[in-house]
Every structure is written in C-alpha cells, then in structure tokens.
Enzyme design. Sequence first.
Site, PDB file in Angstrom:
ATOM      1  N   GLU A   1       0.644  -1.710   0.198  1.00  0.00           N
ATOM      2  CA  GLU A   1      -0.113  -0.570  -0.317  1.00  0.00           C
ATOM      3  C   GLU A   1       0.984   1.010   0.287  1.00  0.00           C
ATOM      4  OE1 GLU A   1      -2.936  -0.395   3.161  1.00  0.00           O
ATOM      5  OE2 GLU A   1      -2.383  -2.272   3.195  1.00  0.00           O
TER       6      GLU A   1
ATOM      7  N   LYS B   1      -0.168   4.120  -4.802  1.00  0.00           N
ATOM      8  CA  LYS B   1       0.389   2.612  -5.101  1.00  0.00           C
ATOM      9  C   LYS B   1       1.397   2.652  -5.931  1.00  0.00           C
ATOM     10  CE  LYS B   1      -3.390   1.417  -2.278  1.00  0.00           C
ATOM     11  NZ  LYS B   1      -5.084  -0.270  -2.469  1.00  0.00           N
TER      12      LYS B   1
END
Length: 278
Positions: free
Chosen positions: A3, A54
């Site tokens: 992430e 991301k």
Amino acid sequence: MPELPEVEVIRLFLEDKLLGLSIKSLKILNQKSFIGDPKRILNRKIIKFSRLGKQLSIYLDNGLILLVHLKMTGQLIMGNHMFGHPTKTISSKSTRLIFTFSNPSKLFFNDQRKFGWIKVLSKSELAVAQKNLGYDIFSPKFTAQHLYSQLQKSSRPIKLVLLDQHSMSGIGNIYANDALFLAKVHPQTISKKVTLKQAKNLYHSLIKTMKLSVLAGGSTARDQIYLRPDGTVGKNQFSFRVYQRSGLPCLVCKTPIKRLKLAGRGTFFCPKCQKLSN
DNA sequence: AATACTGTTCGCGA
DNA sequence: CTCGCGAACAGTAT
C-alpha cells in the site's frame, strides 16, 4: 500487498541506490509483467522517482516513464552486495523481470501471483493512466476538508470509499482497517453520514498510521510477501491494531475484535470502540 | 482432499 | 449509481 507506505519505502530506497544509473539490460521471464518495448529503455539514465498512491514512477532521460504497480505480491529487490537474506527472495521462481544497471547492480521484480506490472509510458500516457486517481494521502492537496467532501459524495460503506483509489489514493486493506479503528469509526458507516468532526479525526488517523508505517519500514504481514529492496522485512506489522486480529482483545477496551466481509475483503473492527451510528 | 483466504484492481451483469 | 462476483494467479492455512 504494498500500500502507500510500502511503496514509499521502496521509492526512497531505490532513489538512494539507483538515481543516475543507466539501464543496461532487461530480462523478461514473464511476458505479462512488462508492457511496452524494452528497447526503448535500454541505456537510458534514471533521473527521478515519484509515487502516486500505490503506483511508482521511474523517469528516464529520454522522457519515458516506467510505471510500476506491485498489486498483491510484487517485490522490487536489489541484488548487489546484499547479504543476510535468503536467496529465494532475490531471484526465485517468482522472479518475473531482472534489470541490470551500469554499476552493475541488479533489480529483481518478483511477483508470486503475476498481477503486478511495469509499463513503459510517455508523459501524456502516464497522465491518462493516472487521471482518475484521487489525491495521494501524503499530498498537500489531501486535507481534512477534502476527505470530508469526498466522503460526502458516496452512500457506500466508508471503508469501501477509503479503498476506492478514485476517491483518494494509497489506502489498502491494512491501513483502512487500522485508521478506522484509530478514528473510532465503524467500517460500515454510510460514508456521507460521517460528520466533519469524524472526518477530521479520520484524516489525522490516516496520516499518522501511514507515516508511522513508513518510519517502521512498512508492513510485512504473513508470508513475507513485502520486503524492502535490500531484502529485509518491515516492522509495522507489530503495530497492527485490528488488522488480522479477529478474536484477539481490543488494544483499548479488551473486547474481542470482530471480522466481517465487505466487498469480499476481510474487515476487522472493535464492536465497542467503533459503534455504528447511522 | 477440498475449501477458504490473501497486501489489488477491473469488468460484467443484476 | 451500487453491489456482488469472477477473473487475472499462486501459495498457505484449515
């Protein structure tokens, strides 16, 4: 897996090690992992790294950009003069791409599930590819007021809005769960019913959770799928508050953490600390 | 052995 | 628009 915090840790590491080097060769072991003509990047120098949500962008000196998405199981691992970690995490049956640089270190793109990719894009193609992404959580444009206005737009459960990269970018399942816990907001709360005060709380929770994770080197959960580019594990998994803690006592009130599914994703929360107030 | 689950995202049909 | 679901894949856990 990776992430925003994990991708940021990778970006900082690669910036330190690869900035200014030229790409001397690229070995493609899985065709689907690399989209574009490899010849266009050979002998080009890396002049900049950036990140949106991301996604990692590697800028080359001919105006092209390598856009990287690691999806669930992608890794970028450096292979030069690195010791003390198992060979399999560097080059293994999960290795899909191998870059060699001018100095001549190597960078391995490993990806167990083959969802990830690296694309060769022009500047305008990059803009098109990212035009629908929301503001990055670390961007100055991402403010508490902006979060509130984005939440106001949807009647979906708030957790799904946080995970929707079009509303804001960078939040994945780990940090969505933990930030909602920190802000004491139930994951199924209807997004537009979140108050300004709650949104401000959530804003600070998101920033705090993610910044602390970057400082800890990111989260290496279960399968050591996420590793830093030097092959070492992150330490943020020791700071998980609710993620993958179902049945374990809440860190605040000892009530067992509950788990449910939202849009197919494991969702963890404390039923006492995070009341549904709709 | 079979099923469920996993850090992501997209597209389909209801 | 929203939602659930399957798909793209591979491996581990139960």
